[in-house]
Write a protein that holds these residues in place. Structure first.
Motif, PDB file in Angstrom:
ATOM      1  N   GLU A 146     -44.192  89.909  43.160  1.00 24.54           N
ATOM      2  CA  GLU A 146     -43.804  89.037  42.043  1.00 24.54           C
ATOM      3  C   GLU A 146     -42.294  89.128  41.782  1.00 24.54           C
ATOM      4  N   GLN A 149     -40.396  86.822  44.035  1.00 23.63           N
ATOM      5  CA  GLN A 149     -40.753  85.408  43.948  1.00 23.63           C
ATOM      6  C   GLN A 149     -39.478  84.580  43.768  1.00 23.63           C
ATOM      7  N   THR A 158     -46.333  81.971  45.958  1.00 28.41           N
ATOM      8  CA  THR A 158     -46.478  83.281  45.315  1.00 28.41           C
ATOM      9  C   THR A 158     -47.388  83.196  44.096  1.00 28.41           C
TER      10      THR A 158
END
Length: 186
Positions: A146, A149, A158
């Motif tokens: 994350e 991303q 993602t």
């Protein structure tokens, strides 16, 4: 043996992810699976002492390792049935923001299969033990993904990747460690 297990596991991750994206095209899934299985074939051309080194690589050793996507691509791209899989092999280390290698491609210039595969490969890289590190939990791996991303990974892909329940990833990994039959699609 380690490379075979890794390649089979990330091919299963990539197929699960592609299906979660709504991709049903059998040919795309087969090409993705083949690319995933062969993504590190270029490491055949990398010296063994570099691949098995316990500690950090030198700058020169890192540059040598960065040759593996192109070496792998050259090995398989002439086979008609591997042409699209070769795109995964060649571009699996490109980053969404253009900071990857071997060409520094960005965004949608990176083929979709390679963008899908990069997330699957990273999940396994973070959660697996390596000679130089202990694997992390899926929770920590997903947080690291994350955090990348929009830089390393396609932000839209993602979002979908992160929405897949952790137990699905864990189930694939636990089944893969028991038995590693070759094909996830065929």
């Amino acid at each position: 043996e380690d490379t075979l297990g890794h390649s089979q596991l990330v091919s299963r991750y990539a197929i699960l992810f592609a299906k979660e994206l709504g991709i049903e095209d059998r040919n795309f899934l087969i090409d993705l699976e083949r690319g995933a299985l062969l993504h590190d074939i270029g490491k055949i051309g990398i010296p063994e002492f570099v691949l098995r080194k316990d500690g950090p690589l030198t700058r020169r050793e890192k540059e040598v390792v960065k040759d593996h996507p192109y070496l792998g691509y050259e090995m398989i791209e002439e086979f008609d049935f591997l042409k699209k899989a070769a795109q995964v092999v060649l571009f699996h280390h490109e980053h969404y923001d253009g900071s990857g290698y071997p060409f520094g491609l960005s965004g949608s210039d990176i083929p979709l299969g390679a963008r899908i595969f990069a997330l699957a490969d990273t999940l396994d890289a973070i959660t697996s033990d390596r000679p130089y590190k202990v694997g992390k939990s899926f929770e920590l791996a997903l947080r690291e993904i994350e955090n990348c991303q929009g830089s390393q990974f396609d932000p839209q892909l993602t979002d979908v990747f992160l929405s897949i329940p952790i137990d699905k990833w864990q189930e694939i990994k636990s089944k893969s460690s028991i038995c590693l039959p070759l094909s996830a699609v065929h």
